[in-house]
Design an enzyme around this catalytic site. Structure first.
Site, PDB file in Angstrom:
ATOM      1  N   GLU A  33     -17.930  24.398  -5.758  1.00  0.00           N
ATOM      2  CA  GLU A  33     -17.714  25.439  -4.710  1.00  0.00           C
ATOM      3  C   GLU A  33     -19.265  26.102  -5.317  1.00  0.00           C
ATOM      4  O   GLU A  33     -19.095  26.871  -6.695  1.00  0.00           O
ATOM      5  CB  GLU A  33     -16.423  26.132  -4.232  1.00  0.00           C
ATOM      6  N   GLU A  42      -7.638  16.880  -4.617  1.00  0.00           N
ATOM      7  CA  GLU A  42      -8.683  17.397  -4.574  1.00  0.00           C
ATOM      8  C   GLU A  42      -9.800  18.119  -5.974  1.00  0.00           C
ATOM      9  O   GLU A  42      -8.924  18.425  -6.212  1.00  0.00           O
ATOM     10  CB  GLU A  42      -8.445  18.908  -3.596  1.00  0.00           C
TER      11      GLU A  42
END
Ligand SMILES: *[C@@H]1O[C@H](CO)[C@@H](O)[C@H](O)[C@H]1NC(C)=O
Ligand SMILES: *[C@@H]1O[C@H](CO)[C@@H](O)[C@H](O)[C@H]1NC(C)=O
Ligand SMILES: *[C@@H]1O[C@H](CO)[C@@H](O)[C@H](O)[C@H]1NC(C)=O
Ligand SMILES: *[C@@H]1O[C@H](CO)[C@@H](O)[C@H](O)[C@H]1NC(C)=O
Ligand SMILES: *[C@@H]1O[C@H](CO)[C@@H](O)[C@H](O)[C@H]1NC(C)=O
Ligand SMILES: *[C@@H]1O[C@H](CO)[C@@H](O)[C@H](O)[C@H]1NC(C)=O
Ligand SMILES: *[C@@H]1O[C@H](CO)[C@@H](O)[C@H](O)[C@H]1NC(C)=O
Length: 458
Positions: free
Chosen positions: A171, A167
């Site tokens: 964010e 990943e």
């Protein structure tokens, strides 16, 4: 080639493990290390539950599925397919059968077309909105122009996520609008040291361009053309295991907005997200009853496959080894489109309508022992039993679930579980320090925990 995807999204798997644990369908078997899926529901979703249909498409974890070929081969990078300046290329996850030529994005929740872009919405009782690309990227430069949401507990995400949970993240916390957070994971293994924080001007007021340049040996995060972080693969070497803990497997582009600040989530998660979400109607961060982030474009440049790649075709990425590393990937011509949401990689045509008329999705009638077919949707995905499910927005699986056997939690089935979580994951972050060997968890769950951990360390 530059692929222009307008906004889309990445979504992180968002919600916390607790959310999933409290709402996951009681009937779906879980999957994880030493606990692969059974033959009758062979596909391990990114949330750690077994099923058929959409469970076998994007996010299907080949390692914890029944067999390597339970998961459907992943369509190769094709940036030209990524445009999403409207919802034309967006298909609800409950309607997508794997033909990437028919959809660029699969959605869960309630995306809305708005002003040449797409809004990711989050209303009370839902777990937000997730857009995931139908095509995968195996190294490429991916950028998204977006405005984040704002408000306590509300998290916007633009990430790359592989089926084995490599990943790469951007964010955004709704209370820290002058900052982007970066992170990365290898096979979902938690590492509290991996997170980064990057100052920028107000991310809600200003559209910024966030870019992830993912190459076989380096990974670079940029904001508005300025590099904010670089990671070298060589610096991720783990001498103990003899492996590079570097994102290295084909990944979907995901854009999401999700509620980290729900009372049902872990305390650390809520704190990381800036507190509980304020659902009061007068909250200035909400419009029309929802929080929202907006994406106006996503551009993808696909890089050539790494030298030495096992390439016998040019249509799909397939795993041919359980290691789940870069060397486990083959590029093949094997394409699979499911005949119905009862299909799997092993039996793609299962449940296919024989003549016209029969819907492919199982009806809501048989309420027991039918395998789950839309990950995260069944059984709800929120803690509000009165949530209406906003089915008007095409929320995946709103109301009566499209798969039997759901609803075990008593929820009305609103939305989906963005959060990952499975064996070993605890809503309570104290129990969530799960490296892949102990339990798999959706990406941003790790992100959450990692960030929380970092904060505690500081
Ligand atoms: C290397 O891998 C081992 C086994 O998974 C893990 O315990 C250790 O923390 C890793 N080291 C680093 C630096 O990540
Ligand atoms: C929630 O938003 C409303 C409306 O803006 C405000 O009056 C209230 O104080 C907020 N609640 C909290 C806990 O911040
Ligand atoms: C996988 O990574 C190793 C270690 O960096 C490298 O030697 C090898 O060439 C890579 N293989 C592929 C197919 O990318
Ligand atoms: C290359 O991939 C194909 C298809 O998965 C597989 O059959 C073959 O064994 C792989 N070759 C190598 C050298 O790994
Ligand atoms: C759900 O609705 C019922 C009946 O309207 C109400 O009594 C109850 O408080 C509601 N529960 C929640 C969590 O909103
Ligand atoms: C759920 O199914 C029942 C019975 O088939 C039906 O009456 C009801 O309208 C459905 N609800 C939704 C939200 O589709
Ligand atoms: C958090 O986890 C700890 C240890 O498993 C447990 O004792 C505690 O009750 C949990 N707290 C919550 C709020 O679930």
């Amino acid at each position: 080639m530059v692929r222009s995807l307008a906004s889309a999204a990445a979504a992180s798997l968002a919600a916390a493990a607790a959310l999933l644990l409290t709402t996951a369908s009681a009937s779906a078997p879980t999957c994880g290390p030493n606990n692969p899926c059974p033959a009758d529901s062979p596909c391990c979703s990114q949330y750690g539950q077994c099923g058929v249909g959409a469970y076998c498409l994007g996010g299907c974890d080949p390692i914890f599925s029944h067999q390597l070929d339970s998961c459907v081969p992943a369509p190769v990078c094709d940036g030209s397919k990524f445009n999403i300046d409207n919802l034309n290329g967006v298909t609800d996850i409950a309607k997508y059968l794997g033909d990437a030529s028919t959809a660029n994005w699969v959605s869960s929740g309630s995306p809305l077309e708005y002003n040449g872009g797409v809004l990711l919405t989050l209303s009370q009782g839902s777990v937000g909105t997730l857009l995931a690309s139908t095509h995968y990227v195996w190294y490429g430069k991916i950028s998204a122009k977006l405005r984040t949401s704002q408000g306590a507990g509300v998290v916007t995400a633009f990430i790359l996520m592989s089926d084995v949970k490599d990943e790469i993240d951007f964010e955004f916390i709704g209370t820290t609008l002058n900052q982007a957070q970066s992170n990365y994971y290898w096979q979902g293994v938690l590492d509290y040291e991996n997170g980064g924080k990057h100052d920028t001007s107000n991310t809600f007021d200003n559209e910024h361009e966030y870019e992830i340049d993912w190459q076989p040996d380096t990974l670079t995060w940029s904001i508005d053309g300025k590099v904010v972080r670089t990671l070298k693969k060589s610096d991720t070497w783990n001498a103990t295991t003899g492996s590079f803990m570097y994102p290295q497997t084909p990944s979907r582009v995901q854009l999401s907005l999700w509620p980290a600040g729900l009372a049902s989530n872990g305390k650390g998660t809520i704190e990381w997200a800036g507190g509980l979400i304020n659902w009061s109607a007068g909250s200035p961060a909400m419009q029309n009853g929802y929080y929202y982030a907006s994406v106006s474009s996503v551009d993808v440049t696909c890089y050539d496959p790494p030298s030495g790649a096992n390439k016998t075709g040019d249509k799909t990425y397939v795993y041919n080894a359980l290691a789940g590393t870069n060397n486990s990937i083959a590029i093949t011509d094997t394409s699979v489109i499911l005949g119905s949401l009862q299909g799997t990689g092993e039996e793609p045509d299962k449940g296919k309508a024989k003549a016209s008329g029969t819907a492919s999705a199982p009806s809501s009638s048989s309420s027991t022992s039918v395998p789950e077919s839309v990950p995260g949707v069944s059984g709800g995905g929120n803690s509000d039993p009165n949530a209406s499910g906003s089915s008007d927005q095409g929320g995946a699986g709103a109301g009566n679930s499209s798969n039997g056997g759901s609803g075990g939690s008593g929820s009305s089935g609103t939305g989906f579980s963005q959060g990952g979580g499975a064996s070993g994951a605890s809503g309570n972050n104290s129990g969530a320090a799960v490296a892949r060997p102990e339990g798999i968890v959706g990406g941003s769950v790790f992100a959450l925990v990692a960030c929380v951990g970092a904060m505690l360390v500081l």
